[in-house]
Write an enzyme that holds these catalytic residues in place. Structure first.
Site, PDB file in Angstrom:
ATOM      1  N   ASP A  36       0.880  -1.027  -0.028  1.00  8.28           N
ATOM      2  CA  ASP A  36      -0.036   0.059   0.118  1.00  8.28           C
ATOM      3  C   ASP A  36       0.854   1.230  -0.131  1.00  8.28           C
ATOM      4  OD1 ASP A  36      -2.263  -1.428  -0.129  1.00  8.28           O
ATOM      5  OD2 ASP A  36      -2.863  -0.767   1.932  1.00  8.28           O
ATOM      6  N   PHE A  39       1.400   2.914  -3.775  1.00  7.09           N
ATOM      7  CA  PHE A  39       0.563   3.643  -4.719  1.00  7.09           C
ATOM      8  C   PHE A  39       1.073   4.765  -5.566  1.00  7.09           C
ATOM      9  CE2 PHE A  39      -3.034   1.449  -2.467  1.00  7.09           C
ATOM     10  CZ  PHE A  39      -3.503   0.869  -3.591  1.00  7.09           C
ATOM     11  N   TYR A  55      -7.557   1.836  -8.916  1.00  7.26           N
ATOM     12  CA  TYR A  55      -6.598   1.656  -7.768  1.00  7.26           C
ATOM     13  C   TYR A  55      -6.073   0.081  -7.753  1.00  7.26           C
ATOM     14  CZ  TYR A  55      -6.587   6.371  -6.197  1.00  7.26           C
ATOM     15  OH  TYR A  55      -6.508   7.650  -6.089  1.00  7.26           O
ATOM     16  N   ARG A 134     -15.398  -1.900   4.937  1.00 12.26           N
ATOM     17  CA  ARG A 134     -14.790  -0.703   3.933  1.00 12.26           C
ATOM     18  C   ARG A 134     -15.405   0.174   4.260  1.00 12.26           C
ATOM     19  NH1 ARG A 134     -10.856  -0.583  -0.687  1.00 12.26           N
ATOM     20  NH2 ARG A 134     -11.283   0.966  -1.760  1.00 12.26           N
TER      21      ARG A 134
END
Length: 203
Positions: A36, A39, A55, A134
């Site tokens: 992560d 990115f 993404y 989420r």
């Protein structure tokens, strides 16, 4: 010097970071590299036909930079830790065993990285639980309306199918089981591999 590279993958909000941090805290001479953190900037991530930022693809990540870090660790894990102040400067690398924990949602989809893993774990949770978790997270930038159903979950299914074509040597973990149970099972698995390698080194 002995090394083990452990891959911790899984669905978004499945518990990857929790498991990785737990292992890091429990295992001596361990390091974490998290996908992560690689990115690309938001403005270079393209949109799909529905207007959603893409993404959940390898193209949205600086994988070449991530691989440099992994190669740096593999070349000299003792120096990798020393540069980060995680071990004493005058410590010796002789007869030591080092563990690298690589954590991320697409680590098994990048073939050069996938081929480096000695152990692979993948955390699963069902659609409804994943969607709820989420929705409780804050992202920068935030998820747009319908992003989970319109992009995140379909891409997860697509990426998982691709992952399973690449490798079958993955231990799937039930993310609905008690957290302590999952953490303990993986730690015990890795502990046994450490003991096996240390036994080889001593023999």
């Amino acid at each position: 010097m002995k090394t083990i590279i452990v891959g911790v993958g899984g669905v978004t909000n499945g518990g990857k970071s929790t498991l990785s941090q737990f292992l890091h805290q429990k295992i001596h001479n361990s390091s974490i590299i998290a996908q992560d953190t690689y990115f690309k900037d938001d403005f270079v991530v393209p949109l799909d036909s529905n207007g959603f930022k893409q993404y959940d693809t390898l193209d949205a990540l600086h994988m070449e930079e991530m691989m440099k870090e992994v190669y740096s660790w593999r070349k000299d894990p003792h120096e990798f830790l020393r540069r980060r102040g995680l071990i004493a400067k005058d410590s010796s690398a002789d007869d030591e065993l080092y563990i690298l924990i690589v954590e991320g949602f697409l680590i098994f989809n990048h073939r050069p990285l996938n081929e480096m893993f000695d152990m692979r774990y993948f955390l699963e949770i069902p659609y409804d639980v994943c969607k709820k978790r989420r929705s409780m997270r804050v992202y920068a930038p935030p998820d747009p309306p319908n992003y989970f159903d319109g992009y995140v979950w379909p891409m997860y299914l697509q990426n998982r199918e691709e992952m399973e074509r690449i490798t079958s040597e993955i231990v799937f973990l039930d993310g609905l089981k008690p957290k302590d149970e999952v953490l303990a099972a993986v730690y015990e698995d890795i502990r046994k591999e450490i003991a096996r390698l240390q036994g080889k080194a001593a023999s």
